[in-house]
Write a protein that holds these residues in place. Structure first.
Motif, PDB file in Angstrom:
ATOM      1  N   ILE A 179      16.971  33.562 -44.904  1.00  0.00           N
ATOM      2  CA  ILE A 179      16.569  34.871 -44.374  1.00  0.00           C
ATOM      3  C   ILE A 179      15.400  34.659 -43.408  1.00  0.00           C
ATOM      4  O   ILE A 179      14.377  34.080 -43.789  1.00  0.00           O
ATOM      5  CB  ILE A 179      16.168  35.834 -45.519  1.00  0.00           C
ATOM      6  N   ALA A 180      15.597  35.101 -42.167  1.00  0.00           N
ATOM      7  CA  ALA A 180      14.543  34.954 -41.157  1.00  0.00           C
ATOM      8  C   ALA A 180      13.728  36.244 -41.100  1.00  0.00           C
ATOM      9  O   ALA A 180      14.287  37.342 -41.058  1.00  0.00           O
ATOM     10  CB  ALA A 180      15.168  34.670 -39.796  1.00  0.00           C
ATOM     11  N   ARG A 181      12.432  36.063 -41.105  1.00  0.00           N
ATOM     12  CA  ARG A 181      11.531  37.229 -41.123  1.00  0.00           C
ATOM     13  C   ARG A 181      10.722  37.265 -39.842  1.00  0.00           C
ATOM     14  O   ARG A 181      10.055  36.282 -39.517  1.00  0.00           O
ATOM     15  CB  ARG A 181      10.629  37.091 -42.344  1.00  0.00           C
ATOM     16  N   THR A 182      10.822  38.387 -39.136  1.00  0.00           N
ATOM     17  CA  THR A 182       9.978  38.495 -37.948  1.00  0.00           C
ATOM     18  C   THR A 182       8.762  39.367 -38.242  1.00  0.00           C
ATOM     19  O   THR A 182       8.866  40.426 -38.850  1.00  0.00           O
ATOM     20  CB  THR A 182      10.721  39.004 -36.702  1.00  0.00           C
ATOM     21  N   GLU A 183       7.641  38.856 -37.765  1.00  0.00           N
ATOM     22  CA  GLU A 183       6.360  39.533 -37.939  1.00  0.00           C
ATOM     23  C   GLU A 183       5.927  40.189 -36.621  1.00  0.00           C
ATOM     24  O   GLU A 183       4.746  40.490 -36.427  1.00  0.00           O
ATOM     25  CB  GLU A 183       5.314  38.505 -38.389  1.00  0.00           C
ATOM     26  N   ALA A 184       6.904  40.412 -35.730  1.00  0.00           N
ATOM     27  CA  ALA A 184       6.576  40.967 -34.413  1.00  0.00           C
ATOM     28  C   ALA A 184       5.886  42.332 -34.529  1.00  0.00           C
ATOM     29  O   ALA A 184       4.926  42.602 -33.797  1.00  0.00           O
ATOM     30  CB  ALA A 184       7.841  41.072 -33.559  1.00  0.00           C
ATOM     31  N   LEU A 185       6.360  43.180 -35.438  1.00  0.00           N
ATOM     32  CA  LEU A 185       5.721  44.499 -35.586  1.00  0.00           C
ATOM     33  C   LEU A 185       4.346  44.353 -36.245  1.00  0.00           C
ATOM     34  O   LEU A 185       3.388  45.025 -35.864  1.00  0.00           O
ATOM     35  CB  LEU A 185       6.616  45.441 -36.406  1.00  0.00           C
ATOM     36  N   LEU A 206      14.597  39.869 -42.073  1.00  0.00           N
ATOM     37  CA  LEU A 206      13.578  40.705 -42.713  1.00  0.00           C
ATOM     38  C   LEU A 206      12.679  41.250 -41.608  1.00  0.00           C
ATOM     39  O   LEU A 206      12.073  40.484 -40.855  1.00  0.00           O
ATOM     40  CB  LEU A 206      12.769  39.896 -43.724  1.00  0.00           C
ATOM     41  N   ILE A 207      12.621  42.581 -41.524  1.00  0.00           N
ATOM     42  CA  ILE A 207      11.741  43.221 -40.553  1.00  0.00           C
ATOM     43  C   ILE A 207      10.563  43.821 -41.313  1.00  0.00           C
ATOM     44  O   ILE A 207      10.746  44.682 -42.170  1.00  0.00           O
ATOM     45  CB  ILE A 207      12.495  44.283 -39.696  1.00  0.00           C
ATOM     46  N   HIS A 208       9.370  43.291 -41.022  1.00  0.00           N
ATOM     47  CA  HIS A 208       8.193  43.709 -41.790  1.00  0.00           C
ATOM     48  C   HIS A 208       7.311  44.625 -40.945  1.00  0.00           C
ATOM     49  O   HIS A 208       7.241  44.478 -39.719  1.00  0.00           O
ATOM     50  CB  HIS A 208       7.400  42.473 -42.233  1.00  0.00           C
ATOM     51  N   SER A 209       6.663  45.556 -41.631  1.00  0.00           N
ATOM     52  CA  SER A 209       5.778  46.514 -40.959  1.00  0.00           C
ATOM     53  C   SER A 209       4.628  46.839 -41.895  1.00  0.00           C
ATOM     54  O   SER A 209       4.809  46.898 -43.112  1.00  0.00           O
ATOM     55  CB  SER A 209       6.563  47.792 -40.642  1.00  0.00           C
ATOM     56  N   LYS A 210       3.452  47.078 -41.311  1.00  0.00           N
ATOM     57  CA  LYS A 210       2.333  47.513 -42.152  1.00  0.00           C
ATOM     58  C   LYS A 210       1.903  48.928 -41.810  1.00  0.00           C
ATOM     59  O   LYS A 210       0.859  49.389 -42.248  1.00  0.00           O
ATOM     60  CB  LYS A 210       1.173  46.532 -42.060  1.00  0.00           C
ATOM     61  N   GLN A 211       2.741  49.630 -41.034  1.00  0.00           N
ATOM     62  CA  GLN A 211       2.424  51.037 -40.751  1.00  0.00           C
ATOM     63  C   GLN A 211       2.623  51.873 -42.010  1.00  0.00           C
ATOM     64  O   GLN A 211       3.498  51.580 -42.821  1.00  0.00           O
ATOM     65  CB  GLN A 211       3.327  51.576 -39.636  1.00  0.00           C
ATOM     66  N   ASP A 221       8.071  34.007 -38.915  1.00  0.00           N
ATOM     67  CA  ASP A 221       7.860  33.383 -37.600  1.00  0.00           C
ATOM     68  C   ASP A 221       6.395  33.292 -37.184  1.00  0.00           C
ATOM     69  O   ASP A 221       6.089  33.312 -35.996  1.00  0.00           O
ATOM     70  CB  ASP A 221       8.712  34.095 -36.525  1.00  0.00           C
ATOM     71  N   LYS A 222       5.489  33.189 -38.170  1.00  0.00           N
ATOM     72  CA  LYS A 222       4.075  33.030 -37.834  1.00  0.00           C
ATOM     73  C   LYS A 222       3.720  31.548 -37.695  1.00  0.00           C
ATOM     74  O   LYS A 222       4.489  30.668 -38.079  1.00  0.00           O
ATOM     75  CB  LYS A 222       3.215  33.681 -38.922  1.00  0.00           C
ATOM     76  N   THR A 223       2.537  31.304 -37.165  1.00  0.00           N
ATOM     77  CA  THR A 223       2.049  29.930 -37.080  1.00  0.00           C
ATOM     78  C   THR A 223       1.549  29.488 -38.451  1.00  0.00           C
ATOM     79  O   THR A 223       1.160  30.318 -39.276  1.00  0.00           O
ATOM     80  CB  THR A 223       0.896  29.812 -36.065  1.00  0.00           C
ATOM     81  N   ARG A 261      13.594  39.031 -31.009  1.00  0.00           N
ATOM     82  CA  ARG A 261      13.419  37.924 -31.952  1.00  0.00           C
ATOM     83  C   ARG A 261      14.496  37.969 -33.040  1.00  0.00           C
ATOM     84  O   ARG A 261      15.090  36.949 -33.386  1.00  0.00           O
ATOM     85  CB  ARG A 261      12.016  37.981 -32.579  1.00  0.00           C
ATOM     86  N   ALA A 262      14.747  39.168 -33.576  1.00  0.00           N
ATOM     87  CA  ALA A 262      15.756  39.281 -34.637  1.00  0.00           C
ATOM     88  C   ALA A 262      17.123  38.819 -34.134  1.00  0.00           C
ATOM     89  O   ALA A 262      17.840  38.087 -34.842  1.00  0.00           O
ATOM     90  CB  ALA A 262      15.818  40.724 -35.130  1.00  0.00           C
TER      91      ALA A 262
END
Ligand code: SPV
Ligand code: MG
Length: 274
Positions: free
Chosen positions: A137-143, A168-173, A95-97, A155-156
């Motif tokens: 598969i929808a991926r949210t980049e909110a986190l 898909l819930i993505h995280s970079k923590q 869901d990014k630009t 969003r999910a």
């Protein structure tokens, strides 16, 4: 289900040989293999053609990373049938630009599109598929964008309502905490997808015990393994003044010939060459 990244048919074949259930057609890996940033520098066509080549080389399903869908919902409507025709079984759309920036880089440009806009893109993807089993598969980049749990969950839920088959819930923590909190709070019906690159301490058995995760993607381990192996061997050849030291530790030429599918060609020779 566990998917391993690949950037070409050879790495996909090795992933299948190792027993992975699916291939992750990673944009990060393909970009890296061209030595360019993972920021829509490569064209949609370059990615599509690599997915076609990968799908032709392996029997396991290919999950294609289509980034943002290469534009708006109209671009998505034209993109999805092309990937389906290339032999891909699922697409992941984020869901990014457009143009996107890679997710795991510190201080990346992580701007998200409006929820309604992304719902339109998911609906366009679902409407465009020919095989009802083809997965969107929808991926949210909110986190990733630092927008917090409430935004990620909202969003999910909106993406599930728009027809996504998985989220898909993505995280970079560097700990799995925020992903685990998301999973605990997730009350949707569709399964979740994780890419645990940044938090490798989360093991498969622990993920399985959570119950809501249907797919784990190992996002960049093919290219990182390749880079590490090449660096080491190249440095040794320079340092040792020849290939005499490294040779015995490398896969044999015969091994590579087998991976090229030589057996199939010999069979064709026997049948048709006169
Ligand atoms: C990729 O492999 O291209 C991905 C996963 O999208 S990540 O690089 O972690 O964003
Ligand atoms: Mg990607």
């Amino acid at each position: 289900m566990h998917a391993m990244s690949a950037h070409n048919p050879l790495s996909a074949r090795l992933a299948a040989e190792a027993g992975f259930d699916a291939i992750w057609g990673s944009g990060f890996e393909l970009s890296a293999s061209y030595a360019v940033p993972d920021a829509n520098i490569l064209s949609a066509g370059q990615h599509l053609e690599m997915m076609r080549a990968i799908a032709a080389a392996v029997d396991v399903p290919v999950i294609a990373d289509i980034d943002t869908g290469f534009g708006n919902a109209i671009n998505v409507a034209y993109t999805v049938p092309q990937y389906e025709a290339a032999g891909v079984s699922a697409v992941v759309m984020e869901d990014k630009t457009f143009p996107k920036d890679t997710s795991l880089r510190a201080d990346g440009r992580q701007e998200l599109v409006r929820v309604a806009e992304f719902q339109g893109k998911i609906e366009a993807a679902c409407a465009a598929r020919r095989d009802p089993d083809f997965c969107v598969i929808a991926r949210t980049e909110a986190l990733i964008a630092g927008l917090g749990q409430a935004e990620a969950l909202a969003r999910a839920a909106a993406y599930e309502a728009a027809g996504a088959d998985a989220i898909l819930i993505h995280s970079k923590q560097t700990t799995p905490d925020e992903v685990l909190a998301f999973i605990a709070a997730w009350s949707g019906r569709v399964p979740l997808v994780l890419v645990p690159t940044a938090y490798p301490q989360l093991r498969e058995a622990d993920i399985k015990a959570l119950g809501k995760v249907g797919l784990v993607i190992y996002g960049n381990h093919a290219i990182r393994a390749a880079v590490g192996a090449m660096r080491e061997v190249f440095a040794r050849i320079r340092a040792e003044g020849g290939i005499h030291g490294v040779d015995a530790g490398l896969p044999t030429v015969r091994d590579i010939i087998d991976l090229q599918g030589d057996k199939g060609m010999r069979e064709l020779e026997r049948r048709f060459l006169r």
